[in-house]
Design a protein around this motif. Structure first.
Motif, PDB file in Angstrom:
ATOM      1  N   SER A  15       0.817  -1.211   0.000  1.00 45.17           N
ATOM      2  CA  SER A  15       0.000   0.000   0.000  1.00 45.17           C
ATOM      3  C   SER A  15       0.850   1.260   0.000  1.00 45.17           C
ATOM      4  N   GLU A  16       1.824   1.319   0.914  1.00 49.00           N
ATOM      5  CA  GLU A  16       2.579   2.552   1.102  1.00 49.00           C
ATOM      6  C   GLU A  16       3.648   2.779   0.037  1.00 49.00           C
ATOM      7  N   GLU A  17       4.246   1.705  -0.459  1.00 52.89           N
ATOM      8  CA  GLU A  17       5.354   1.865  -1.402  1.00 52.89           C
ATOM      9  C   GLU A  17       4.954   1.629  -2.853  1.00 52.89           C
ATOM     10  N   TYR A  18       3.834   0.933  -3.069  1.00 53.74           N
ATOM     11  CA  TYR A  18       3.429   0.622  -4.437  1.00 53.74           C
ATOM     12  C   TYR A  18       2.004   1.085  -4.743  1.00 53.74           C
ATOM     13  N   ASN A  19       1.417   1.793  -3.796  1.00 46.95           N
ATOM     14  CA  ASN A  19       0.101   2.410  -3.999  1.00 46.95           C
ATOM     15  C   ASN A  19      -0.975   1.394  -4.393  1.00 46.95           C
ATOM     16  N   ILE A  20      -0.910   0.212  -3.773  1.00 50.29           N
ATOM     17  CA  ILE A  20      -1.953  -0.798  -3.991  1.00 50.29           C
ATOM     18  C   ILE A  20      -2.874  -0.756  -2.781  1.00 50.29           C
ATOM     19  N   SER A  21      -4.043  -0.210  -2.935  1.00 46.84           N
ATOM     20  CA  SER A  21      -4.946   0.013  -1.804  1.00 46.84           C
ATOM     21  C   SER A  21      -5.586  -1.295  -1.337  1.00 46.84           C
ATOM     22  N   SER A  22      -6.117  -1.249  -0.124  1.00 44.48           N
ATOM     23  CA  SER A  22      -6.818  -2.410   0.422  1.00 44.48           C
ATOM     24  C   SER A  22      -8.038  -2.758  -0.417  1.00 44.48           C
ATOM     25  N   SER A  23      -8.724  -1.754  -0.931  1.00 45.99           N
ATOM     26  CA  SER A  23      -9.899  -2.010  -1.767  1.00 45.99           C
ATOM     27  C   SER A  23      -9.502  -2.674  -3.081  1.00 45.99           C
ATOM     28  N   GLU A  24      -8.348  -2.288  -3.620  1.00 45.39           N
ATOM     29  CA  GLU A  24      -7.863  -2.925  -4.849  1.00 45.39           C
ATOM     30  C   GLU A  24      -7.507  -4.380  -4.591  1.00 45.39           C
ATOM     31  N   LEU A  25      -6.871  -4.638  -3.456  1.00 41.11           N
ATOM     32  CA  LEU A  25      -6.548  -6.027  -3.099  1.00 41.11           C
ATOM     33  C   LEU A  25      -7.822  -6.847  -2.937  1.00 41.11           C
ATOM     34  N   MET A  26      -8.862  -6.237  -2.367  1.00 40.38           N
ATOM     35  CA  MET A  26     -10.123  -6.952  -2.185  1.00 40.38           C
ATOM     36  C   MET A  26     -10.758  -7.266  -3.539  1.00 40.38           C
ATOM     37  N   THR A  27     -10.675  -6.334  -4.470  1.00 42.50           N
ATOM     38  CA  THR A  27     -11.197  -6.581  -5.815  1.00 42.50           C
ATOM     39  C   THR A  27     -10.456  -7.740  -6.467  1.00 42.50           C
ATOM     40  N   ARG A  28      -9.136  -7.739  -6.321  1.00 41.87           N
ATOM     41  CA  ARG A  28      -8.337  -8.819  -6.887  1.00 41.87           C
ATOM     42  C   ARG A  28      -8.643 -10.154  -6.200  1.00 41.87           C
ATOM     43  N   ALA A  29      -8.880 -10.117  -4.886  1.00 44.34           N
ATOM     44  CA  ALA A  29      -9.218 -11.337  -4.155  1.00 44.34           C
ATOM     45  C   ALA A  29     -10.534 -11.926  -4.661  1.00 44.34           C
ATOM     46  N   GLY A  30     -11.515 -11.058  -4.915  1.00 41.09           N
ATOM     47  CA  GLY A  30     -12.785 -11.522  -5.449  1.00 41.09           C
ATOM     48  C   GLY A  30     -12.621 -12.161  -6.819  1.00 41.09           C
ATOM     49  N   SER A  31     -11.802 -11.539  -7.671  1.00 41.77           N
ATOM     50  CA  SER A  31     -11.550 -12.089  -9.009  1.00 41.77           C
ATOM     51  C   SER A  31     -10.858 -13.436  -8.919  1.00 41.77           C
ATOM     52  N   SER A  32      -9.895 -13.546  -8.020  1.00 36.83           N
ATOM     53  CA  SER A  32      -9.163 -14.797  -7.837  1.00 36.83           C
ATOM     54  C   SER A  32     -10.092 -15.911  -7.360  1.00 36.83           C
ATOM     55  N   ALA A  33     -10.992 -15.573  -6.448  1.00 33.27           N
ATOM     56  CA  ALA A  33     -11.934 -16.566  -5.945  1.00 33.27           C
ATOM     57  C   ALA A  33     -12.871 -17.053  -7.049  1.00 33.27           C
ATOM     58  N   LEU A  34     -13.290 -16.138  -7.918  1.00 34.54           N
ATOM     59  CA  LEU A  34     -14.162 -16.531  -9.024  1.00 34.54           C
ATOM     60  C   LEU A  34     -13.419 -17.461  -9.981  1.00 34.54           C
ATOM     61  N   VAL A  35     -12.136 -17.192 -10.218  1.00 39.03           N
ATOM     62  CA  VAL A  35     -11.320 -18.078 -11.042  1.00 39.03           C
ATOM     63  C   VAL A  35     -11.230 -19.464 -10.400  1.00 39.03           C
ATOM     64  N   ALA A  36     -11.053 -19.500  -9.075  1.00 38.72           N
ATOM     65  CA  ALA A  36     -10.968 -20.777  -8.368  1.00 38.72           C
ATOM     66  C   ALA A  36     -12.261 -21.572  -8.506  1.00 38.72           C
ATOM     67  N   LEU A  37     -13.382 -20.887  -8.406  1.00 41.22           N
ATOM     68  CA  LEU A  37     -14.670 -21.556  -8.560  1.00 41.22           C
ATOM     69  C   LEU A  37     -14.812 -22.165  -9.959  1.00 41.22           C
ATOM     70  N   LYS A  38     -14.452 -21.395 -10.969  1.00 38.82           N
ATOM     71  CA  LYS A  38     -14.556 -21.881 -12.347  1.00 38.82           C
ATOM     72  C   LYS A  38     -13.592 -23.043 -12.599  1.00 38.82           C
ATOM     73  N   TYR A  39     -12.433 -22.974 -11.968  1.00 33.84           N
ATOM     74  CA  TYR A  39     -11.403 -24.001 -12.170  1.00 33.84           C
ATOM     75  C   TYR A  39     -11.835 -25.333 -11.559  1.00 33.84           C
ATOM     76  N   HIS A  40     -12.316 -25.304 -10.337  1.00 37.52           N
ATOM     77  CA  HIS A  40     -12.654 -26.544  -9.639  1.00 37.52           C
ATOM     78  C   HIS A  40     -14.054 -27.043  -9.962  1.00 37.52           C
ATOM     79  N   TRP A  41     -14.974 -26.128 -10.219  1.00 36.46           N
ATOM     80  CA  TRP A  41     -16.358 -26.521 -10.471  1.00 36.46           C
ATOM     81  C   TRP A  41     -16.871 -25.792 -11.716  1.00 36.46           C
ATOM     82  N   PRO A  42     -16.390 -26.195 -12.887  1.00 34.30           N
ATOM     83  CA  PRO A  42     -16.718 -25.461 -14.122  1.00 34.30           C
ATOM     84  C   PRO A  42     -18.199 -25.458 -14.474  1.00 34.30           C
ATOM     85  N   LYS A  43     -18.960 -26.394 -13.941  1.00 32.61           N
ATOM     86  CA  LYS A  43     -20.385 -26.457 -14.259  1.00 32.61           C
ATOM     87  C   LYS A  43     -21.256 -25.825 -13.168  1.00 32.61           C
TER      88      LYS A  43
END
Length: 263
Positions: free
Chosen positions: A22-50
């Motif tokens: 956050s402090e050195e690379y300007n990656i906010s907590s909200s941005e990390l949360m957005t990325r976490a949500g995207s990653s979780a959706l990828v995990a869902l599609k990967y393990h349970w594609p149907k």
């Protein structure tokens, strides 16, 4: 999904990694949360594609915020999404509140937890995350029990199964029995120690695109040893080799009367 790294971190170190990002690379907590949500959706599609229906059970901390963000993205992707709120919504963290409001703006309805869970293809556990240091009680314990009783539905836990100490792997009373666990930013000790392996299922990891330079700011608490990476250490030995050819080992063990294990 990304490979699971060998470096393992404590919860405190993971928070430090997020602070540096956050402090050195300007990656906010909200941005990390957005990325976490995207990653979780990828995990869902990967393990349970149907998968067609997703039940997301959210707590009041940032782990719940990750669940709200996943639900928002899944709703936009036209999945049938049901969201359950565990705990008093007035106690949500600021960032989780923002994620919840963004989810509500999609038209998704957030239901309070009421002792049982509706049928679904997959359950997402976003109740407690890595911050827990005590036994879940009341509504939180009941929600964990309800998830474990939904035997027909696989479970994706975000960060770590709710009820597991992320530093020690201790199960505080009831803990979610995950099918898959998606860990973020700093791979946590508790996934591999104590009770953790009995509850975490298949472990995946996502750094959420935090620059590799961030990780050079601190030393990991431990490292995982895997056959794939460390097999060179177990190279075949010569048939004529003996103990003097392969180094020496110092074993420090128990006191008088307690040396059985080291023997």
């Amino acid at each position: 999904m990304l490979d699971v790294p060998h470096d393992i971190h404590t919860v405190e170190q993971t928070r430090e990694l997020e602070r540096i990002a956050s402090e050195e690379y300007n990656i906010s907590s909200s941005e990390l949360m957005t990325r976490a949500g995207s990653s979780a959706l990828v995990a869902l599609k990967y393990h349970w594609p149907k998968v067609a229906s997703i039940l997301v059970v959210c707590g009041t901390g940032n782990n719940g915020g990750d669940g709200f963000e996943l639900a928002r993205q899944a709703t936009k992707a036209k999945y049938n999404v049901i969201v359950i709120q565990v705990g008093d919504k007035s106690k949500l963290t600021n960032i989780a509140t923002a994620a919840r409001e963004s989810l509500l703006a999609t038209g998704c309805i957030i239901q309070p937890f009421k002792d049982n869970l509706p049928a679904t293809d997959v359950i997402v556990d976003a109740i407690m995350g890595v911050g827990i240091n005590r036994e879940p009680i009341g509504e939180y314990s009941a929600a964990i029990i309800a998830i474990n009783q939904a035997k027909g539905s696989p479970v994706l836990s975000l960060d770590i199964p709710s009820g597991i100490d992320a530093d020690t792997g201790l199960a505080f009373g009831n803990a979610v029995e995950a099918t898959v666990c998606l860990n973020y930013v700093g791979l946590n000790l508790g996934l591999f120690t104590g009770d953790g392996p009995n509850y975490c299922g298949k472990v995946h990891f996502d750094s959420l695109k935090i620059p590799s330079a961030v990780y050079k700011h601190l030393h990991p608490e431990a490292r995982r040893i895997t056959l794939e990476k460390d097999s060179a250490l177990l190279a075949p030995r010569k048939r004529t080799g003996h103990k003097g050819h392969y180094g020496h080992l110092l074993v420090i063990g128990g006191n008088h009367g307690m040396s059985g294990a080291v023997r």
